[in-house]
Each structure stands twice: as structure tokens, then as C-alpha cells.
Motif scaffolding. Sequence first.
Motif, mmCIF file in Angstrom:
data_model
loop_
_atom_site.group_PDB
_atom_site.id
_atom_site.type_symbol
_atom_site.label_atom_id
_atom_site.label_comp_id
_atom_site.label_asym_id
_atom_site.label_seq_id
_atom_site.Cartn_x
_atom_site.Cartn_y
_atom_site.Cartn_z
ATOM 1 N N THR A 97 47.889 38.192 48.893
ATOM 2 C CA THR A 97 46.888 37.117 48.871
ATOM 3 C C THR A 97 47.564 35.763 48.814
ATOM 4 N N ILE A 98 48.535 35.618 47.928
ATOM 5 C CA ILE A 98 49.249 34.342 47.799
ATOM 6 C C ILE A 98 49.972 33.995 49.096
ATOM 7 N N LYS A 157 41.833 37.394 41.293
ATOM 8 C CA LYS A 157 41.100 38.154 40.272
ATOM 9 C C LYS A 157 40.494 39.409 40.881
ATOM 10 N N MET A 158 39.926 39.276 42.071
ATOM 11 C CA MET A 158 39.309 40.433 42.729
ATOM 12 C C MET A 158 40.313 41.544 42.987
ATOM 13 N N VAL A 159 41.445 41.195 43.585
ATOM 14 C CA VAL A 159 42.399 42.249 43.953
ATOM 15 C C VAL A 159 43.087 42.848 42.729
ATOM 16 N N GLU A 167 31.089 41.362 43.147
ATOM 17 C CA GLU A 167 31.223 40.512 44.338
ATOM 18 C C GLU A 167 32.187 41.138 45.336
ATOM 19 N N PHE A 168 33.300 41.691 44.835
ATOM 20 C CA PHE A 168 34.246 42.379 45.718
ATOM 21 C C PHE A 168 33.567 43.573 46.396
ATOM 22 N N ALA A 228 35.487 37.688 48.899
ATOM 23 C CA ALA A 228 35.418 39.158 48.928
ATOM 24 C C ALA A 228 35.888 39.702 50.275
ATOM 25 N N LYS A 229 35.522 39.021 51.341
ATOM 26 C CA LYS A 229 35.955 39.469 52.674
ATOM 27 C C LYS A 229 37.470 39.414 52.797
ATOM 28 N N PHE A 230 38.077 38.340 52.284
ATOM 29 C CA PHE A 230 39.531 38.242 52.369
ATOM 30 C C PHE A 230 40.193 39.279 51.455
ATOM 31 N N ALA A 231 39.642 39.475 50.261
ATOM 32 C CA ALA A 231 40.186 40.481 49.343
ATOM 33 C C ALA A 231 40.131 41.871 49.975
#
Length: 196
Positions: free
Chosen positions: A48-49, A66-68, A121-122, A130-133
Motif C-alpha cells: 500500500t505504501i 488500517k484496512m489491510v 468498509e473493507f 476499500a477498492k484499493f485495499a
Amino acid sequence: MQTDNLLKQVSFIKEIDKLKYIQRKTKLFNSDRCENDAEHSWHLAMMTIVLAEHSDKPIDVLKVLKMVLIHDIVEIDAGDVFLYDTTKSHINTDEELIAAKRIFGLLPIEQAEEFIAIWTEFEDGITDEAKFAKSMDRFEPLLQNTSNNGGTWAEYNVPHQTVYDKKKVIKEGSTTIWNYAENLINESVDKGILKK
């Protein structure tokens, strides 16, 4: 109150250590060792980063992190369901929601509510974050399988169309990453490590 919060937070921190024992089917890059959920979550956080610039929409990177980092914590109770399992649906949200309420419920109420909301949300997969996660969650095992001569695709005889259908969610978060991923899927067919 602070001491009470700290005790609850430490209890949660001890509980989530169990994530290190949840084995996934996917193996580490160029390896025959399966990764565990904690390794998977860490890898998604780093991805992600590193890859955030490729999101199709502006995203709150901290929220995606946080999601991942928390999305698989529920598997401490619910277990990991293999993405390509043909007997049980990968979408076991009812069992996972019970797990989310128990595990996140160890935290002080405000944090528990935040974590459950982020997890939900994820799972819903509607927001840009959420879509990116979810893109990261589907991209990492694709990279692992291509590094392992088909990995779980070959081991469980997963056909190309199934892989394609499960991975195309990557496109919802990043067209650039999806184009790369789709190319890897096609190359895998050409190399014979993914059956057409």
C-alpha cells in the motif's frame, strides 16, 4: 480510565498474536513455505505504501493501511478460506462478523467501533480506500503464484477463467496495477503454469 483502556488494548495485542499461526495456502515468493496471515497483512501494508500512487482515485493511505492490517484478524476465529475453495464460499462474512465483534470488542469501545467499521468498509468494497485495499489483497498472491511456477493455481488445478474472475477486482482500485496483473496472468498461461 487510561489504565483500563491500556489493559484492554494489551489484551487485544496479545490476542492478535494468534494471527501468526493462521496458515494461508499461498506460499512465500520462490518458496515452498506457506505464509501466515500476519506476514500477508504486513506485506499488503508495505505494498500500500509503495504502490499508493497507482490508485485510480485519491485515497487516505492511513485508512487503507488500517484496512489491510486488520482485514484478516477475524480469521483467528473464522479461519482462512482459500480464495479458490470449491466447497466453501470465500465470502463468509456472517462468521467473520461474529469474530470481528469478539476480537475488536476486546478494545476500548471507541477503538472497537472504529475497527469494526473499517473491517466492514473493507468487506463491502465500495469506497475508494476499500477498492484499493482489495486490489492489494488480490495482487500479492498473484505475484506469489507467478514466482512459484503457478503455486496454488497448479497445486489445486485452478483454471485460468477462475483466476481471471477472482483477480479482476484489482481493476476497481488501480487500472495500472490491473494491466500489469492481467499481463502476468496471460504470461502464466503462455508458460503453461496456468491452464486455459
